[in-house]
Every structure is written in C-alpha cells, then in structure tokens.
Write a protein that holds these residues in place. Structure first.
Motif, PDB file in Angstrom:
ATOM      1  N   MET A   1       0.374  -6.394   7.991  1.00  0.00           N
ATOM      2  CA  MET A   1       1.664  -5.804   7.657  1.00  0.00           C
ATOM      3  C   MET A   1       2.752  -6.860   7.747  1.00  0.00           C
ATOM      4  N   ILE A   2       3.544  -7.014   6.668  1.00  0.00           N
ATOM      5  CA  ILE A   2       4.702  -7.896   6.656  1.00  0.00           C
ATOM      6  C   ILE A   2       5.883  -7.086   6.157  1.00  0.00           C
ATOM      7  N   ASP A   3       6.898  -6.934   6.992  1.00  0.00           N
ATOM      8  CA  ASP A   3       8.116  -6.226   6.619  1.00  0.00           C
ATOM      9  C   ASP A   3       9.305  -7.147   6.887  1.00  0.00           C
ATOM     10  N   LEU A   4       9.874  -7.668   5.804  1.00  0.00           N
ATOM     11  CA  LEU A   4      11.046  -8.556   5.902  1.00  0.00           C
ATOM     12  C   LEU A   4      12.250  -7.909   5.228  1.00  0.00           C
ATOM     13  N   SER A   5      12.210  -6.609   5.036  1.00  0.00           N
ATOM     14  CA  SER A   5      13.256  -5.911   4.286  1.00  0.00           C
ATOM     15  C   SER A   5      14.587  -5.914   5.035  1.00  0.00           C
ATOM     16  N   GLN A   6      15.646  -5.705   4.266  1.00  0.00           N
ATOM     17  CA  GLN A   6      17.013  -5.595   4.783  1.00  0.00           C
ATOM     18  C   GLN A   6      17.426  -6.844   5.560  1.00  0.00           C
ATOM     19  N   ASN A   7      17.251  -7.982   4.896  1.00  0.00           N
ATOM     20  CA  ASN A   7      17.754  -9.252   5.394  1.00  0.00           C
ATOM     21  C   ASN A   7      18.470  -9.953   4.250  1.00  0.00           C
ATOM     22  N   GLN A   8      18.576 -11.258   4.327  1.00  0.00           N
ATOM     23  CA  GLN A   8      19.274 -12.016   3.277  1.00  0.00           C
ATOM     24  C   GLN A   8      18.423 -13.184   2.785  1.00  0.00           C
TER      25      GLN A   8
ATOM     26  N   SER B   1      -0.799 -15.115  -0.975  1.00  0.00           N
ATOM     27  CA  SER B   1      -2.082 -14.729  -1.582  1.00  0.00           C
ATOM     28  C   SER B   1      -3.248 -14.974  -0.635  1.00  0.00           C
ATOM     29  N   ASN B   2      -3.011 -15.699   0.464  1.00  0.00           N
ATOM     30  CA  ASN B   2      -4.056 -15.896   1.478  1.00  0.00           C
ATOM     31  C   ASN B   2      -4.201 -14.705   2.409  1.00  0.00           C
ATOM     32  N   CYS B   3      -3.262 -13.769   2.322  1.00  0.00           N
ATOM     33  CA  CYS B   3      -3.286 -12.608   3.225  1.00  0.00           C
ATOM     34  C   CYS B   3      -4.286 -11.584   2.700  1.00  0.00           C
ATOM     35  N   ARG B   4      -5.550 -11.883   2.808  1.00  0.00           N
ATOM     36  CA  ARG B   4      -6.586 -11.047   2.206  1.00  0.00           C
ATOM     37  C   ARG B   4      -6.716  -9.687   2.887  1.00  0.00           C
ATOM     38  N   ARG B   5      -6.152  -9.551   4.085  1.00  0.00           N
ATOM     39  CA  ARG B   5      -6.227  -8.267   4.792  1.00  0.00           C
ATOM     40  C   ARG B   5      -4.918  -7.488   4.721  1.00  0.00           C
ATOM     41  N   LEU B   6      -3.964  -7.995   3.951  1.00  0.00           N
ATOM     42  CA  LEU B   6      -2.634  -7.392   3.913  1.00  0.00           C
ATOM     43  C   LEU B   6      -2.693  -5.990   3.326  1.00  0.00           C
TER      44      LEU B   6
ATOM     45  N   ARG C   1      -1.932  -1.827  -0.105  1.00  0.00           N
ATOM     46  CA  ARG C   1      -1.674  -0.421  -0.383  1.00  0.00           C
ATOM     47  C   ARG C   1      -0.217  -0.164  -0.752  1.00  0.00           C
ATOM     48  N   VAL C   2       0.685  -0.929  -0.163  1.00  0.00           N
ATOM     49  CA  VAL C   2       2.117  -0.709  -0.372  1.00  0.00           C
ATOM     50  C   VAL C   2       2.768  -2.037  -0.746  1.00  0.00           C
ATOM     51  N   LEU C   3       3.455  -2.063  -1.888  1.00  0.00           N
ATOM     52  CA  LEU C   3       4.200  -3.249  -2.317  1.00  0.00           C
ATOM     53  C   LEU C   3       5.623  -2.813  -2.654  1.00  0.00           C
ATOM     54  N   ILE C   4       6.590  -3.304  -1.887  1.00  0.00           N
ATOM     55  CA  ILE C   4       7.984  -2.922  -2.067  1.00  0.00           C
ATOM     56  C   ILE C   4       8.811  -4.186  -2.305  1.00  0.00           C
ATOM     57  N   LEU C   5       9.360  -4.275  -3.535  1.00  0.00           N
ATOM     58  CA  LEU C   5      10.222  -5.410  -3.910  1.00  0.00           C
ATOM     59  C   LEU C   5      11.622  -4.919  -4.278  1.00  0.00           C
ATOM     60  N   ARG C   6      11.984  -3.731  -3.934  1.00  0.00           N
ATOM     61  CA  ARG C   6      13.228  -3.090  -4.358  1.00  0.00           C
ATOM     62  C   ARG C   6      14.463  -3.875  -3.932  1.00  0.00           C
ATOM     63  N   HIS C   7      15.532  -3.733  -4.709  1.00  0.00           N
ATOM     64  CA  HIS C   7      16.839  -4.312  -4.379  1.00  0.00           C
ATOM     65  C   HIS C   7      16.750  -5.824  -4.130  1.00  0.00           C
ATOM     66  N   ASN C   8      16.283  -6.544  -5.155  1.00  0.00           N
ATOM     67  CA  ASN C   8      16.286  -8.004  -5.119  1.00  0.00           C
ATOM     68  C   ASN C   8      16.758  -8.511  -6.473  1.00  0.00           C
ATOM     69  N   ARG C   9      16.391  -9.726  -6.801  1.00  0.00           N
ATOM     70  CA  ARG C   9      16.770 -10.326  -8.078  1.00  0.00           C
ATOM     71  C   ARG C   9      15.543 -10.791  -8.853  1.00  0.00           C
TER      72      ARG C   9
ATOM     73  N   THR D   1      -7.350  -4.893 -10.218  1.00  0.00           N
ATOM     74  CA  THR D   1      -6.064  -5.275  -9.668  1.00  0.00           C
ATOM     75  C   THR D   1      -5.685  -4.389  -8.491  1.00  0.00           C
ATOM     76  N   ALA D   2      -5.454  -5.021  -7.323  1.00  0.00           N
ATOM     77  CA  ALA D   2      -5.024  -4.305  -6.119  1.00  0.00           C
ATOM     78  C   ALA D   2      -5.631  -2.907  -6.076  1.00  0.00           C
ATOM     79  N   PRO D   3      -6.932  -2.792  -5.884  1.00  0.00           N
ATOM     80  CA  PRO D   3      -7.619  -1.506  -6.076  1.00  0.00           C
ATOM     81  C   PRO D   3      -7.163  -0.393  -5.159  1.00  0.00           C
ATOM     82  N   LYS D   4      -6.471  -0.725  -4.050  1.00  0.00           N
ATOM     83  CA  LYS D   4      -6.046   0.318  -3.118  1.00  0.00           C
ATOM     84  C   LYS D   4      -4.538   0.589  -3.184  1.00  0.00           C
ATOM     85  N   LEU D   5      -3.841  -0.062  -4.115  1.00  0.00           N
ATOM     86  CA  LEU D   5      -2.389   0.096  -4.201  1.00  0.00           C
ATOM     87  C   LEU D   5      -2.035   1.525  -4.597  1.00  0.00           C
ATOM     88  N   HIS D   6      -1.179   2.173  -3.814  1.00  0.00           N
ATOM     89  CA  HIS D   6      -0.741   3.520  -4.180  1.00  0.00           C
ATOM     90  C   HIS D   6       0.737   3.756  -3.935  1.00  0.00           C
TER      91      HIS D   6
END
Length: 1016
Positions: free
Chosen positions: A682-689, A699-704, A729-737, A750-755
């Motif tokens: 799990m990597i959550d870097l949201s709501q920063n700058q 792409s090395n995060c094979r267990r992400l 399973r979860v990819l969130i890129l909202r509110h960026n450029r 492609t990302a077979p478990k993404l929902h």
C-alpha cells in the motif's frame, strides 16, 4: 578333627598365595596401563584452557562441571575414572570423551590438546559456550571418530571442508550453532558413506539439498532444520530404506511434494513444518504404519485429507497447522486413539466436527483454531468431559455461539484454555475457578457480558488473563490483581471496564510482561507502571489521558518494551524533550489520534511499525528513519510534515509494506520507492504537493494492492507501465496534471485484479480507456455479498502474544456527487471515475461488460453519441454520472433495470424524449436532468406530447456480434415472443410488474405503425 581341619586350610592358603600374588601383580600391571600419561596430560591441558563458568551452563544443575573431578592426586589420578572419559579395556587409551553440558567457556584453538587423543572414537562437546570461535579443521586428524557432537556450543564461521575426511563417522551433530556456516553440504557428506545420523539444525547453508543424500542407504536420522535451503527437495531421500526421522522444518524456500509411500517405509517422524512443500497428501500416506509424529504445519499443502490417514494407528502427534486444506475432516482421523497432540488450526476445513472427536481420550493438546468448522450443536460439546487428560484446548475462531460450555468444568488438568474470536455470549462463568491448573485463559473477541466473577481471581496459578474486546463491565482494582501473584499478562482493553489503579499495598507485586488497559476509563498514566521493569507490551489506548507524557514513564521497562500503544488519547507532548526513544527494543509504536506536536528524532533501530497519524506533527521526516532496515508499516498521515522525501526510503522497500503519507505538505519529486523484490502493498501519498513524473521503479512493486497519488501536482503521461502489476486493486490519480491519451494496454492481462480506478480531474484526452477493463476477470466474479474490507495483514509476536495487525486501506473518491472519505474499502466495491478530463468520442457498448461495478462517473468530458443500452446490464450499479457532456438521443428504458441505482445524473447534455417512468426513476430530482432542453416528463415540468416509444438507436453489445435491438422490427419480435429468452423475461417482467395499461397501448400503436410501413 578340628586341628586337622585348620592345618588343611592353612596348607591350601599357602599353596594359593603365589597364585594370588601373581594375579595381583598382573592386576597392578594392567591398571598401570590405563590412562596413558600423554593422554591424561592432554585432558588436563584441555581443562585448563577453559573456564568453568556457571553462565555457560545450559542446565544450571550441571554445575559443578564434569572436569571438576579431573586431578592427578589421590585415588582419582587415573583419567579413565574421570567423569566423561571412556577408555578401552585392553590398551588403556581414551576412546570416548563426553563433556556435554560441562559449563565450559572459552575459545577452541587450532592446536587444541584434544588433537593428541588420536584413539578417540566418540567426542561430545555439546551444550557449552565456545565463545563463537571456529571449529578447528585439525579435528579431521581424529580419523577414528565415529561419533561427533558439537551442537549448541556457540561455534561460528565455516564448517571445515576437511570434516569430509572423517570417513568412519556414523553420527554427526553440529546443530544449534546459529552463526555456523557450511559452504557445501555435498562436499561435507561425499565421503561420509557410513552416516546413520546427521543433525545440522540452524546451521546456515543457503543451497539446494544435494541429491547425494539419497545415496546414504544407512541413514536413519536426517535433521536439516532452518538452514536456508532452497530449490527442489530430492524425492529419493523419502525412499531411503532405513530412514526413521526426517525433518526439514523452517526452510521456507525449500519446495517439494510428498511421494507415493510404500508400507515397508520405517519412517517414524516426518517434519516439514514451515517449508515450501505443497500439493496434496497422497492416499498412500496411510502406508506409513510406523509413523509416530507428522509435522507439516505452516506450509503450502492443499486439497482434502485422505481417509487413509486413519491407518496411522501409531500416530501420537499430528500437526497440520496453517495450510490450505479444504473440505471436511475425515471421520477416520478420530479413530487415531493414540493421539496425544492434534493441531489442525489455521486451515480451511469446513463442515461440522462429529462428537467422535471425543474418542481421542489420550489427547493432551487439541487446537482447531481458525477454520470454517462448525460445532453443529453446542450441546454436543458435552462429550468434552471424556477428554480428561487435556492440558491445552484451543477452540478460537470457529463461530462458537451461546454460553461457554459447562462440560469444560470437568477438564481439571487444563493449563491453557483459548476460546477467543467466537460469538460466545452470556457471562464469564464462576465455575472456571474449578480449573485450578489454569495458567492461560483466553476469552478475547467474544460478546461476553456482565462483570468478571471474583472467583477468577482465585486461580492461583494463572499467568495470562486475556479478556480483550468483549462487552464486560464493572470495576477491576489493582488489589484484585494482586491475588494472582503469578499473573504476568493482563489484557482488559476494548471493554467497558473501569480499572482502579490505587492500591492498599505500597508496591505492585506483579511484574507484567504484557498489560492491556485500553478503554479502561483512565485519565492518567497509572502510577504502578513506575515499578514495572519487565514490560514488553503496553496498551493504554482509547482512554482520556490528557496532557504530557511524564518523565518517569521513560524509565519504565527501558530494556524490555517492544510494543507501545497510546493511541486515541489527548496527549500533547512530553514533559521533557527527549532526543531519542528510551526503549531501544521497541518494535511497534502507535501514537495515532492524539494532539502531539513533536516526537523524538531518533527512532529505535528495531522498529517494525511506526504509526503517528492524526496528530499535529510538523517538520521534515527525521533522517534516523534511514536506519530502520526492518520497517514494515510507516504511517505519518494527517499531520503537518513538510519537506522532500529522503532517498533512503528505497533502502528498506524490501521490508516496507505500508507507506501512508497522506494529508501532509510534502513536496518535490518522488524518490525511487521500490527496489526489485519490494514487498510494498500500500502506497498512499495523496493530498500533498508532490510534482514531476512518477518514478518508474514503482513497477517493481509486484505486491502492490493500492496506489493512491490523488490531489498532488504530478505532471506526467498515464503510467501504462503499472498495468502489469498482478495484485493492483486500487489506482487513484485524481486531481493532478496527468495528460495525453490513455492508450491501449500492452499487456494481455492488464492489472487483472483492478476494480477501483480514479483518473478524475486531469487532462487526459482521446477515447475512453475501456480496453483496460477487457480482461478484468475479477469484475466478472465479484461477490456482492463480500463485506470484508481491503487490508494488509501481518502477525507480530510480542511477549508470547500473536498481535494481528489489520491495516485498513482508505481512499477519497466522488460517490453520488459528493467527495467521500472511505475509512474502510469493501472488497466488493468496484468503481470507475474518469470525470473532469477531455475524453471524447462515444461510449462503447463494451461498458456493459463491466459486471459488478457500483460507481461509474464519466461526467465533465466531451463525450458524444447515445447512452449505450448495455448500461442496463450493470445491475449492481448504484451511482451513474454522465453529466456535463454532449450526449444525444434518448435515455434508454433499459436503465430502469438498475434497481440499485440511487444516484443518476445526465444533466447538461443534449438528450431528448421522455424520461423513463417508474422504479428508481421516480426517486430522482430535477437536477438529475437539468440542461437538456429536449427532455420531458416527470420530474421535469415539461410534459411529453407523444407517448409513443420512438425507434431505439442502433447499437450492439461487446464485440458487436450479438445485438439487442437493431430496428423496430426487432422490438416487435421481442414483444411477440420470438426473441431471446433473457430479454423476453426482462420485458414481460417489466410489463407484469408495472401492471400499467399504457404499456399495452404503446405496444398496439407500435404494431399498427409497423403494419402501415409494410403495406407502404
């Protein structure tokens, strides 16, 4: 006669004297041959080279050591009479030396005087302390050795390769020397063809198991525990004709499967505990009729247990713990009436346990923890009274209901009782006091109510009392705890108990190792903690402790504390400003949900879990974090941290699984977060700058499983290189450029478990990227009834407690028109948000293949064309937002089939015609349809003039080969009953359900209109 007799005897003695003298001379001569001077000298010199140290004794009762009898004075000067020394009878040479458990301390040197005992055949130096010195290669000169035991004696370095010269060895034991290495097991045993017993437990070998072991036909014992073996285990070893004891436990990377067994096998002990062995248990395992112990727990076995296991009538120990076994436990297992130990915990067994399990009357240890097993009728547990020899009973996590069964009161030998993680109700019974041998009582995670009976505090031998997370109430005082003078573990957290810390005595008698007083209505740190110097686990969470952490607390258990949880209090800081944490052994620290403004800069070096979220902390991440090579969870979220992230974060990505920096003021570009072999989940870097491009090392995060980069300032193209992450399973890129076209994926799966995908509020262009979901098999199998939450899970062991860390994933997405913070993400939730971008073109009919989705937001783009009819197939959809586009045509009536739809928005498009009426559409407000001048009907004020259903748009589903309604003629066929059964059922079902006459009016008008066209 008397005189004559006397003289006759005297003459006989005179005749015997010379003979007796000769025998005496010979005896003295032979006695002088025992213990050669050079050998006794060598033994004494060996004795003098070591200290006899009580601290070096594994068993203190072994002191004074055997060598204390070694001396050259008095009757004990003959070395063959010394303790531990064995001589041969004819030559007087030392052939055996047993100095095991002799409290020897010192280093073994290469010119040890032992090497002068060239006749030595048996040497045992086990259970001493040789101060991590190396084993001298010169030991190979003792060429007559048949038995060599250097186990558990603190040797280090490499095992000499010359040991292979000891070709007469039948028994070699080098086990339990944890700093001892072996470069080549093959090289060691290649000449030891006479080996019968080989013990190398806990020696670091780090290689495959050599095939050559299969050639040692005389081998009876092979113990290779915790060596770091990897690769395939040679199947031929199982077939050695004399092998009785085979153990390769704790070699996680050693793979293999069990072969077919034959009835001639003499195997008595088989240990594959915590290995990489997998596959099913063969039916032929029932041929091992000599087997006494089967240890295959914590491995990767699967399938069902063959009924033939009931043939193992000699079995006394059966450990199947923590595998993937499924199905019911065969009833034949309960015919193994010789069993003393049965552990089938942490597997996936199902069904009910028959009362025949109570036939195992010799059981001492029974653990069926954490399965899908059910006790069909709790009253069936009345047979437990037959298991009178039980000392260990664990029934936790098997959905036991009702009250704690009273049949347990007859198990008076019980030392450990664990019934945690069930649904037990009622009160804690007072008859538990009958179990006078109890040392451990676990009743955590149930629904027990009422007060704790006073009788519990009469269990004089009780060491652990775990009542964590129930509905217990009342008052517990420290004076009550004092009655349990052996109590070292007390866990009362997550109840409604009030804990009174004042005591009538001056000092606390108990020395706690684990203390859980969370949610115990505390307003201050308990004073008695100042006398605790052995605490490893301390939980004071969910109380009302205010103000600063006092100075005296820093002196509590400074050498032992490993777990500290002060979360969910009102702490503001420290009454002194410490530079580092005073608990150097600390592994788990939870200070979340307080009001802390600063923390010590230097973190304990063994930290595994560091949780300080939801405080008022500020400044940069301390540089000392770079020293935490074993860090597993790092949560700094919802604080005021700033600065750039240190590059060293990639240094411990092999251990780090949880990284949550959400809701701070970090800026700059991301470092390379994931090295190869990363365990990040799990990597959550949201709501920063954060700015710049994403590091390709992600792409090395094979267990992400979840990557949340929302609400930053990243400026990059779509990271298509993430598409190959198999667990994402979860990819969130909202509110960026982010910008550019989200092209077709390169990978087939492609990302077979993404929902959950949120690309909203960026600058993406081109067509909608539904190609990324073409292969989402996960979506097609989604279980809408799965209400478990997405989380990372790990077990930590502290103070003998299994600490289950369930780290719940969180996210912020738009749901039903509102930004929603998900503190928990249900596994079954599926969502796509592509809103507020610059996507163009039509919405593909392929969208109907996204089975299982609940949220779909395509608003605020440049989409054109009709609303696809196939959307009506997304029967789980709860929120659909197509607003702020350029969609045209009518709202398909098929959307009325979306019976779970709670939020619907098609405002500000170019839609025309009547709004569908009935069902969910009767619940939507005007603002769902605003900005479409061509729409009419309720809830809009504009009335529809023509009630006839107009021709539906031409469209197709999926690959275009199977269309629903190409023309009005198709509609007619369906109405008349000639179309597909599925659609007929839907249409007729709607007609019947609506029970509305105007449907039939519409049908008649449509038929009349079509006849006119045909005649024309």
């Amino acid at each position: 006669m008397a005189s004559f007799s006397f003289n006759l005897i005297s003459i006989r003695w005179l005749l015997l004297l010379p003979l007796l003298h000769a025998v005496a001379i010979d005896g003295l001569a032979s006695r002088q041959l025992l213990c050669h001077d050079d050998e006794s000298s060598a033994l004494l010199q060996f004795k003098e080279s070591f200290h006899s140290n009580l601290n070096a004794c594994i068993d203190s009762s072994a002191y004074p050591p055997k060598t204390a009898s070694w001396k050259l004075e008095g009757v004990d000067k003959d070395c063959c009479s010394w303790d531990g020394v064995e001589c041969n009878d004819d030559k007087g040479h030392v052939i055996g030396l047993d100095l095991s458990s002799s409290c020897l301390y010192g280093s073994m040197v290469s010119n040890s005087s032992l090497l002068r005992l060239v006749q030595l055949q048996r040497l045992n130096l086990a259970d001493n302390d040789f101060n991590f010195s190396q084993i001298p290669s010169e030991f190979s000169r003792l060429s007559r050795l048949t038995y060599l035991n250097l186990s558990n004696s603190y040797f280090s370095g490499n095992i000499p390769s010359k040991f292979s010269d000891l070709s007469k060895l039948t028994s070699l034991d080098l086990s339990n020397n944890h700093k001892l290495h072996l470069r080549s097991l093959k090289g060691l045993v290649q000449n030891l063809t006479n080996l019968e017993d080989l013990h190398l437990d806990h020696v670091q070998i780090l290689s495959p198991v050599p095939e050559i072991l299969s050639n040692l036909s005389g081998l009876t014992t092979l113990n290779l525990i915790d060596n770091g073996f990897y690769g395939e285990f040679p199947v031929g070893i199982f077939k050695l004709p004399k092998l009785q004891d085979l153990r390769v436990n704790y070699n996680q990377d050693l793979i293999g499967s069990l072969p077919e067994f034959y009835s001639s096998s003499p195997l008595k002990i088989l240990g594959l505990w915590e290995s990489g062995f997998s596959g099913e248990l063969p039916t032929s395992i029932g041929n091992l009729d000599s087997l006494n112990q089967l240890w295959i727990g914590n491995s990767n076995f699967s399938g069902s247990i063959p009924p033939s296991i009931g043939n193992l009538t000699q079995l006394t120990t059966l450990i199947l713990y923590n595998n993937s076994f499924i199905g019911q436990i065969p009833s034949t297992l309960f015919n193994l009436i010789s069993l003393n130990v049965l552990d089938i915990s942490y597997s996936q067994f199902s069904g009910s346990i028959p009362t025949s399990f109570c036939n195992l009357t010799l059981l001492i240890y029974l653990d069926i923890t954490q399965n899908f097993i059910r006790i069909s009728d709790p009253s069936s547990l009345s047979c437990l009274r037959k298991l009178s020899k039980l000392t260990f009973l664990a029934f936790d996590g098997i959905n036991l209901t009702k009250e704690i069964p009273s049949s347990l009161k007859n198990l008076t030998q019980l030392s450990v009782l664990d019934m945690s993680w069930n649904q037990l109700t009622g009160r804690v019974p007072s008859w538990l006091a009958n179990l006078t041998q109890l040392t451990v009582l676990h009743l955590a995670q149930n629904q027990l109510q009422g007060t704790i009976p006073i009788s519990i505090f009469e269990l004089k031998k009780l060491e652990t009392l775990n009542l964590y997370s129930n509905n217990l109430s009342g008052i517990v005082s420290l004076d009550m705890i004092h009655k349990l003078k052996y109590l070292t573990t007390l866990l009362l957290s997550m109840n409604n108990i009030s804990f009174l810390t004042k005591t009538e005595t001056n000092a606390t008698q108990n020395k706690f190792g684990a203390l859980g007083l969370g949610s115990c209505n505390l307003t201050n740190f308990p004073d008695f903690l100042s006398n605790q110097d052995q605490l490893q686990y301390l939980d004071l969470s969910y109380n009302n402790i205010q103000g600063q952490i006092p100075k005296w607390l820093w002196n509590t258990s400074t050498k032992t504390l490993m777990f500290v949880n002060f979360s969910h209090n009102l702490l503001t800081g420290f009454d002194k400003d410490p530079v580092n944490f005073p608990w150097p052994q600390l592994q788990i620290l939870d200070l979340t949900f307080n009001k802390l403004q600063a923390l010590p800069k230097i973190l304990p070096p063994y930290t595994l879990v560091y949780l300080v979220a939801n405080n008022m902390l500020q400044g940069e991440i301390p540089s000392s974090i770079c020293n935490l090579s074993s860090l597993y969870s790092l949560d700094l979220s919802n604080n005021k941290f700033n600065g750039i992230l240190p590059d060293c974060l990639s240094n411990f990505s092999i251990s780090l699984s949880i990284l949550n920096l959400q809701g701070n003021n970090f800026h700059g570009m991301l470092p390379q977060l994931c090295a190869k072999g990363s365990r990040m989940k799990m990597i959550d870097l949201s709501q920063n700058q954060f700015t710049g491009v994403l590091p390709r090392s992600l792409s090395n995060c094979r267990r992400l499983e979840i990557l949340n980069l929302g609400s930053n300032q990243f400026n990059d193209v779509f990271p298509s290189w993430l598409e190959t992450l198999p667990e994402l399973r979860v990819l969130i890129l909202r509110h960026n450029r982010f910008y550019g076209v989200v092209g077709s994926p390169a990978a087939m799966f492609t990302a077979p478990k993404l929902h959950i995908l949120d690309l909203s509020t960026n600058k993406f262009t081109g067509k909608l990227p539904f190609e990324y979901f073409r292969n989402l098999k996960y979506m097609k199998k989604v279980d809408a009834n799965n209400f478990t939450h997405m989380r990372a899970y790990r077990v930590f062991w502290v103070a003998g407690l299994a600490l289950h860390e369930y780290y719940l994933y969180t996210m912020m997405i738009t749901n039903k028109g509102r930004e929603t913070k998900y503190q928990k993400i249900i596994e079954a939730l599926a969502a796509i948000d592509l809103s507020s971008n610059e996507f163009s073109g039509e919405i593909s009919e392929f969208i109907g293949n996204l089975y299982g989705f609940q949220l779909l937001n395509l608003s605020n783009n440049k989409l054109t064309g009709h609303i696809p009819l196939s959307l009506g197939g997304l029967t789980t959809l709860e929120s659909l937002d197509l607003s702020q586009n350029k969609l045209s045509g009518r709202i398909p009536w098929q959307l009325m089939q979306l019976t779970f739809l709670e939020s619907f928005n098609v405002s500000h498009n170019q839609l025309i015609g009547p709004i569908p009426q009935g069902k969910q559409f009767n619940t939507f407000e005007n603002n769902s349809f605003d900005g479409n001048p061509g729409l009419c009907g309720s809830p809009l004020s504009k009335k529809c003039e023509d009630l006839e259903p107009s021709p539906l748009p031409t469209s197709s589903i999926g690959d275009g080969q199977n269309s629903w309604f190409h023309t009005e003629f198709d509609w007619k066929i369906i109405v008349l009953g000639y179309g597909s059964g599925l659609v007929i059922g839907v249409v007729l079902g709607n007609i019947v359900a609506e029970k509305n006459q105007h449907w039939f009016v519409k049908i008649k008008k449509l038929q009349h209109k079509m006849r006119k066209r045909q005649h024309a």
